[in-house]
Write an enzyme that holds these catalytic residues in place. Structure first.
Site, PDB file in Angstrom:
ATOM      1  N   GLU A 244      68.592 103.103  36.510  1.00 18.89           N
ATOM      2  CA  GLU A 244      69.608 102.957  35.454  1.00 18.89           C
ATOM      3  C   GLU A 244      68.994 103.298  34.093  1.00 18.89           C
ATOM      4  OE1 GLU A 244      71.702  99.225  35.408  1.00 18.89           O
ATOM      5  OE2 GLU A 244      72.501  99.573  33.391  1.00 18.89           O
ATOM      6  N   GLN A 281      62.324 122.022   1.351  1.00 22.51           N
ATOM      7  CA  GLN A 281      61.194 121.575   2.178  1.00 22.51           C
ATOM      8  C   GLN A 281      61.531 120.254   2.900  1.00 22.51           C
ATOM      9  OE1 GLN A 281      57.593 119.753   0.635  1.00 22.51           O
ATOM     10  NE2 GLN A 281      56.413 121.398   1.561  1.00 22.51           N
TER      11      GLN A 281
END
Ligand SMILES: Cc1cc2nc3c(=O)[nH]c(=O)nc-3n(C[C@H](O)[C@H](O)[C@H](O)COP(=O)(O)OP(=O)(O)OC[C@H]3O[C@@H](n4cnc5c(N)ncnc54)[C@H](O)[C@@H]3O)c2cc1C
Length: 381
Positions: A244, A281
Site C-alpha cells: 500500500e 536565476q
C-alpha cells in the site's frame, strides 16, 4: 537518466491505459468532481479492458501475471491526467493481495471474477473516529455466534466507501487479546445492519468517495473471514501495508513529475520584466533542485518496485519510500504553485488542484510520522 524498469509489454499496457483514460475518464472527470463520486459504469469499462485483472489467476478471469510494474503503469497514467477520483489503486494495489493471498478457493470463486470485471468494487476499513495511527485502539468488535460473527462499530475516511460492494473490515474478535485479537472480515453490500454515512467533504480528491461506515449487529458469516483462523488480522495487515505504501510512493513521484513538467512549460512562456520567468536565476535554481530530488526519488521507488516483485520489499524500505516521496510531492507542488504566481491559486490551473489533491498523501496509508517510527524502531534502541 534512462528509466529501465519496464519491458515492451508494460509500454503496450501503458498505451491501453492512456487510451482508456482519454476516452472514458478525462472528458467526464470535472463533472465527477462536482458529483463527489465516480459512476460505477467506469469501473465496469475498466474491468472489460482488463485493468483489474493484473494479478488475478486466469481461472478467475484474470491475466495471472503478478508484476507490480503493471500496477505502477496504471497508477502513473491516472496521475498524469489528474484523474484523482478513480479509486483503482485502492482496489488493485491495496485490496487485491488480501483477496489473492488470504482467501480459500470458495472465497476466490465468489469474489475474484467480480473484482476483475469491476462489478465488485472494494474497500478496506481500518480507521475509526477514535483510532487511526493507533490501529490496536480500534473499538469495532466481531463476536462469534455459531456460523457467524456479530459485527458492531464504526469506520471513517474509507476510500471507495460509497461505491464499495466488498469491504475488508478490521475488527476485534477478542477485545482482551490486543494485536492477537484482531481479525479481518469481508462485509458485503446489502448485509443487514451495514449502512453508509456521509460521502465526506474533503479539501481535495473531490471525485473520490470517502465515507463513514456503520455496523449494527451485522451477521457476517464465518465463511467471510480472511485466513483460516481468528486473530491473524494484525499480522495480515502488517504484511500487506508495504505494498500500500509503495503504491502511494509511486503516485507521489508521478504527481511530482507531472507538476514539474507543467511548471517548466509555464515558466518558459510567462513573461515578467520583459523576459521569461524561467530566465530568472531563482526560478532555474528552484526547478533544478526539485528536478534533482524527483529523479532521485524515481530511482529509489523503481528499486522498491523491483524488490516487491522479488518478494524482498521490507516494511522499512516501504516506509522510507512513503514518507520521503510524499513530503517531496508536497514540497514540489507548493514551490511550483509559487512559480505560477496568482494563477497557481486559481482552480482552473492544474497545479492548484494537484496541491489540494496531494496534501493527503503524507497522511493516509500511515502518517509520515508513523513511517519514521517504523524506520526508527529498526535501529533497535
Ligand atoms: C482521503 C482519505 C482517505 C483515507 N482512506 C482510508 C481507507 O481507505 N481506509 C482506512 O482504513 N483509512 C483511510 N484513511 C485514514 C487514514 O489512514 C488516517 O487518517 C491516518 O492513518 C491517520 O489517522 P488519524 O486520522 O486518526 O490521525 P491520528 O492517528 O489521530 O494522528 C494525528 C496526528 O498525530 C500524529 N501521531 C499519532 N501517533 C503518533 C506517534 N506515535 N508518534 C508521532 N506522531 C503521532 C500523526 O502523525 C498525526 O500527525 C483515509 C484518510 C483520508 C484523509
Amino acid at each position: 537518466m534512462q528509466r529501465d524498469l519496464f519491458e515492451e509489454e508494460h509500454l503496450l499496457f501503458r498505451n491501453t491505459v492512456r487510451e482508456f483514460l482519454a476516452r472514458e475518464v478525462v472528458p467526464h472527470h470535472a463533472q465527477w468532481e462536482k458529483d463527489g463520486i465516480v459512476p460505477r459504469d467506469v469501473w465496469k469499462k475498466a474491468g472489460e479492458l482488463g485493468l483489474f485483472a493484473l494479478s488475478v489467476p486466469e481461472q478467475y478471469g484474470g491475466s495471472g501475471i503478478r508484476d507490480f510494474r503493471y500496477n505502477a503503469v496504471l497508477d502513473e497514467e491516472i496521475i498524469r491526467v489528474g484523474a484523482s477520483g478513480l479509486g483503482f489503486s485502492l482496489h488493485n494495489d491495496v485490496v487485491a493481495p488480501y483477496l489473492l493471498d488470504l482467501t480459500n478457493d470458495e472465497q476466490k470463486e465468489r469474489w475474484l471474477p467480480g473484482f476483475v470485471s469491476g462489478e465488485l468494487i472494494t474497500a478496506i476499513a481500518m480507521t475509526e473516529p477514535g483510532a487511526g495511527s493507533d490501529l490496536q485502539g480500534i473499538r469495532t468488535t466481531a463476536i462469534r455466534d455459531g456460523d457467524h460473527y456479530v459485527l458492531n462499530g464504526q469506520k471513517t475516511f474509507i476510500t471507495n466507501g460509497i461505491n464499495a460492494d466488498l469491504v475488508i473490515v478490521v475488527a476485534k474478535t477478542d477485545p482482551s487479546a490486543g494485536a492477537r485479537g484482531i481479525t479481518l472480515l469481508v462485509v458485503e453490500r446489502g448485509m443487514e445492519g451495514f449502512t453508509r454515512g456521509r460521502n465526506l467533504e474533503k479539501i481535495g480528491l473531490h471525485a473520490q468517495d470517502t465515507a463513514e461506515l456503520f455496523f449494527d449487529n451485522v451477521r457476517v458469516p464465518v465463511a467471510n473471514r480472511l485466513g483460516p483462523e481468528e486473530g491473524q488480522g494484525f499480522i495480515q495487515l502488517m504484511q500487506n501495508l508495504p505494498q500500500e505504501r509503495l503504491s502511494i510512493a509511486v503516485a507521489a513521484v508521478a504527481a511530482s513529475e507531472r507538476v514539474l513538467e507543467m511548471t517548466i512549460e509555464y515558466c518558459r512562456n510567462r513573461k515578467a520584466f520583459g523576459r521569461s520567468i524561467g530566465s530568472f536565476q531563482n526560478t532555474r535554481f528552484v526547478l533544478a533542485e526539485l528536478a534533482t530530488e524527483v529523479e532521485i526519488a524515481r530511482h529509489y521507488v523503481d528499486k522498491c518496485i523491483r524488490a516487491l516483485n522479488a518478494g524482498e520489499l521490507t516494511a522499512v524500505d516501504a516506509a522510507k519510500a512513503k514518507w520521503w516521496t510524499t513530503d517531496l510531492q508536497n514540497k514540489v507542488i507548493d514551490r511550483c504553485l509559487q512559480l505560477h504566481g496568482g494563477y497557481g491559486y486559481m482552480l482552473e490551473y492544474p497545479v492548484a488542484k494537484a496541491w489540494l489533491d496531494g496534501r493527503v498523501q503524507s497522511i493516509y496509508g500511515g502518517t509520515n510520522e508513523i513511517m519514521k517510527e517504523i524506520i526508527g524502531r529498526s535501529f533497535g534502541f
